[in-house]
Design a protein around this motif. Structure first.
Motif, PDB file in Angstrom:
ATOM      1  N   GLU A  13       0.806  -1.219   0.000  1.00  0.00           N
ATOM      2  CA  GLU A  13       0.000   0.000   0.000  1.00  0.00           C
ATOM      3  C   GLU A  13       0.838   1.267   0.000  1.00  0.00           C
ATOM      4  O   GLU A  13       0.347   2.339  -0.350  1.00  0.00           O
ATOM      5  CB  GLU A  13      -0.944  -0.026   1.210  1.00  0.00           C
ATOM      6  CG  GLU A  13      -1.988  -1.123   1.111  1.00  0.00           C
ATOM      7  CD  GLU A  13      -2.853  -1.265   2.347  1.00  0.00           C
ATOM      8  OE1 GLU A  13      -3.930  -1.886   2.250  1.00  0.00           O
ATOM      9  OE2 GLU A  13      -2.467  -0.748   3.421  1.00  0.00           O
ATOM     10  N   THR A  14       2.103   1.154   0.377  1.00  0.00           N
ATOM     11  CA  THR A  14       2.987   2.321   0.404  1.00  0.00           C
ATOM     12  C   THR A  14       3.668   2.563  -0.933  1.00  0.00           C
ATOM     13  O   THR A  14       4.033   3.697  -1.255  1.00  0.00           O
ATOM     14  CB  THR A  14       4.062   2.152   1.497  1.00  0.00           C
ATOM     15  OG1 THR A  14       3.428   1.826   2.733  1.00  0.00           O
ATOM     16  CG2 THR A  14       4.865   3.433   1.702  1.00  0.00           C
ATOM     17  N   LEU A  15       3.832   1.522  -1.724  1.00  0.00           N
ATOM     18  CA  LEU A  15       4.583   1.625  -2.979  1.00  0.00           C
ATOM     19  C   LEU A  15       4.113   2.751  -3.906  1.00  0.00           C
ATOM     20  O   LEU A  15       4.954   3.419  -4.521  1.00  0.00           O
ATOM     21  CB  LEU A  15       4.551   0.283  -3.711  1.00  0.00           C
ATOM     22  CG  LEU A  15       5.440  -0.813  -3.110  1.00  0.00           C
ATOM     23  CD1 LEU A  15       5.313  -2.097  -3.924  1.00  0.00           C
ATOM     24  CD2 LEU A  15       6.895  -0.369  -3.037  1.00  0.00           C
ATOM     25  N   PRO A  16       2.796   3.001  -4.060  1.00  0.00           N
ATOM     26  CA  PRO A  16       2.390   4.098  -4.957  1.00  0.00           C
ATOM     27  C   PRO A  16       2.935   5.463  -4.548  1.00  0.00           C
ATOM     28  O   PRO A  16       3.151   6.332  -5.416  1.00  0.00           O
ATOM     29  CB  PRO A  16       0.858   4.073  -4.862  1.00  0.00           C
ATOM     30  CG  PRO A  16       0.530   2.656  -4.519  1.00  0.00           C
ATOM     31  CD  PRO A  16       1.634   2.231  -3.589  1.00  0.00           C
ATOM     32  N   THR A  17       3.174   5.682  -3.249  1.00  0.00           N
ATOM     33  CA  THR A  17       3.685   6.977  -2.806  1.00  0.00           C
ATOM     34  C   THR A  17       5.191   7.093  -2.970  1.00  0.00           C
ATOM     35  O   THR A  17       5.744   8.194  -2.919  1.00  0.00           O
ATOM     36  CB  THR A  17       3.336   7.231  -1.318  1.00  0.00           C
ATOM     37  OG1 THR A  17       4.068   6.325  -0.489  1.00  0.00           O
ATOM     38  CG2 THR A  17       1.844   7.047  -1.081  1.00  0.00           C
ATOM     39  N   VAL A  18       5.855   5.963  -3.167  1.00  0.00           N
ATOM     40  CA  VAL A  18       7.312   5.944  -3.261  1.00  0.00           C
ATOM     41  C   VAL A  18       7.808   6.803  -4.420  1.00  0.00           C
ATOM     42  O   VAL A  18       8.834   7.486  -4.319  1.00  0.00           O
ATOM     43  CB  VAL A  18       7.813   4.491  -3.396  1.00  0.00           C
ATOM     44  CG1 VAL A  18       9.268   4.451  -3.875  1.00  0.00           C
ATOM     45  CG2 VAL A  18       7.685   3.772  -2.062  1.00  0.00           C
ATOM     46  N   PHE A  19       7.067   6.797  -5.530  1.00  0.00           N
ATOM     47  CA  PHE A  19       7.505   7.557  -6.698  1.00  0.00           C
ATOM     48  C   PHE A  19       7.528   9.057  -6.410  1.00  0.00           C
ATOM     49  O   PHE A  19       8.369   9.786  -6.946  1.00  0.00           O
ATOM     50  CB  PHE A  19       6.591   7.242  -7.886  1.00  0.00           C
ATOM     51  CG  PHE A  19       6.640   5.799  -8.307  1.00  0.00           C
ATOM     52  CD1 PHE A  19       7.714   5.310  -9.027  1.00  0.00           C
ATOM     53  CD2 PHE A  19       5.629   4.926  -7.942  1.00  0.00           C
ATOM     54  CE1 PHE A  19       7.771   3.980  -9.408  1.00  0.00           C
ATOM     55  CE2 PHE A  19       5.673   3.588  -8.312  1.00  0.00           C
ATOM     56  CZ  PHE A  19       6.756   3.111  -9.043  1.00  0.00           C
ATOM     57  N   GLY A  20       6.598   9.514  -5.575  1.00  0.00           N
ATOM     58  CA  GLY A  20       6.611  10.914  -5.179  1.00  0.00           C
ATOM     59  C   GLY A  20       7.846  11.252  -4.375  1.00  0.00           C
ATOM     60  O   GLY A  20       8.490  12.288  -4.591  1.00  0.00           O
ATOM     61  N   TYR A  21       8.198  10.369  -3.432  1.00  0.00           N
ATOM     62  CA  TYR A  21       9.414  10.577  -2.639  1.00  0.00           C
ATOM     63  C   TYR A  21      10.656  10.594  -3.529  1.00  0.00           C
ATOM     64  O   TYR A  21      11.569  11.398  -3.319  1.00  0.00           O
ATOM     65  CB  TYR A  21       9.567   9.458  -1.599  1.00  0.00           C
ATOM     66  CG  TYR A  21       8.644   9.559  -0.408  1.00  0.00           C
ATOM     67  CD1 TYR A  21       8.878  10.507   0.582  1.00  0.00           C
ATOM     68  CD2 TYR A  21       7.566   8.699  -0.258  1.00  0.00           C
ATOM     69  CE1 TYR A  21       8.047  10.599   1.678  1.00  0.00           C
ATOM     70  CE2 TYR A  21       6.729   8.781   0.831  1.00  0.00           C
ATOM     71  CZ  TYR A  21       6.972   9.736   1.803  1.00  0.00           C
ATOM     72  OH  TYR A  21       6.151   9.838   2.886  1.00  0.00           O
TER      73      TYR A  21
END
Length: 235
Positions: A13-21
């Motif tokens: 569930e965290t992976l989609p936000t990783v690209f923003g980071y």
């Protein structure tokens, strides 16, 4: 998202936000390197401060020769919103120990807060240490590594905005806001939409009258207060 609070679920569930980071971390490293900060100091800044917008402010103020006191105060004001976010998350993990709550609060970010709020809509307003700590650690590690890589390759990327890196964080927040609205069944859609529009108006108005260092915290407080008033008065 589902209602399972396992570490393995948190990874997915965290992976989609990783690209923003990654996008913003690379941009920060590049900007910091251009300001004369070594890759080691860039990495230490991300490890210790761990605050995206505040780190950009730090580098800008450092480059223009501001005092340590001014830089420290600016970083505090920009990140003061995390106090409110931590207070919102705290009731969701009140069954965890004090030490675990301190760890969760230390690594909480805007993105992990948004994920936590989305998740709580599916878990009857309950979270646990395993899920939220995994979200925080993935976010933390991604930010630090991205900052280091950005600093190392900073000499090869002169204009990060050309590649859309500066929009990565904004795009991620738009997605998180959308998920929050569609998953929160406890509040009417009209109420949520009204508060979002109200916040847009407050930000627009605040840009005219409020110093940029205070804008986020002031709009956050006003948005919360007015949101409660609108809910009680009309819903």
């Amino acid at each position: 998202m589902n209602n399972q609070l396992k570490a393995t679920v948190a990874v997915r569930e965290t992976l989609p936000t990783v690209f923003g980071y990654i996008g913003i971390g690379l941009a920060f490293g590049i900007v910091a390197r251009a300001a004369g900060i070594s890759p080691l100091l860039v990495t230490l800044t991300s490890l210790i401060t761990y605050a995206g917008s505040a780190q950009f402010i730090m580098i800008g103020m450092f480059a223009t020769g501001n005092s340590i006191l001014a830089i420290t105060l600016s970083v505090f004001l920009v990140n003061a919103r995390m106090i409110l976010m931590s207070m919102t998350v705290a009731p969701l993990v009140k069954h965890e120990s004090l030490i675990k709550n301190m760890i969760l609060g230390t690594l909480l970010t805007d993105e992990s807060f948004a994920l936590a709020m989305n998740k709580s809509n599916l878990t009857n307003r309950q979270l646990n240490f395993a899920w939220l700590n995994t979200v925080n650690l993935i976010s933390y590690a991604t930010w630090v590594c991205s900052s280091l890589i950005g600093a190392l390759v900073g000499g090869y990327i002169q204009n990060p905005e050309k590649y859309g890196l500066s929009f990565a964080l904004i795009a991620m927040f738009i997605g998180l806001l959308y998920l929050q609205i569609i998953n929160d069944r406890a509040l009417p859609l009209l109420l949520q939409g009204s508060v979002v529009l109200l916040v847009f108006f407050l930000v627009f108005l605040g840009l005219i009258f409020i110093p940029s260092q205070l804008l986020i915290i002031v709009v956050t407080i006003l948005g919360c207060v007015l949101g409660v008033v609108i809910k009680n008065a009309f819903f």
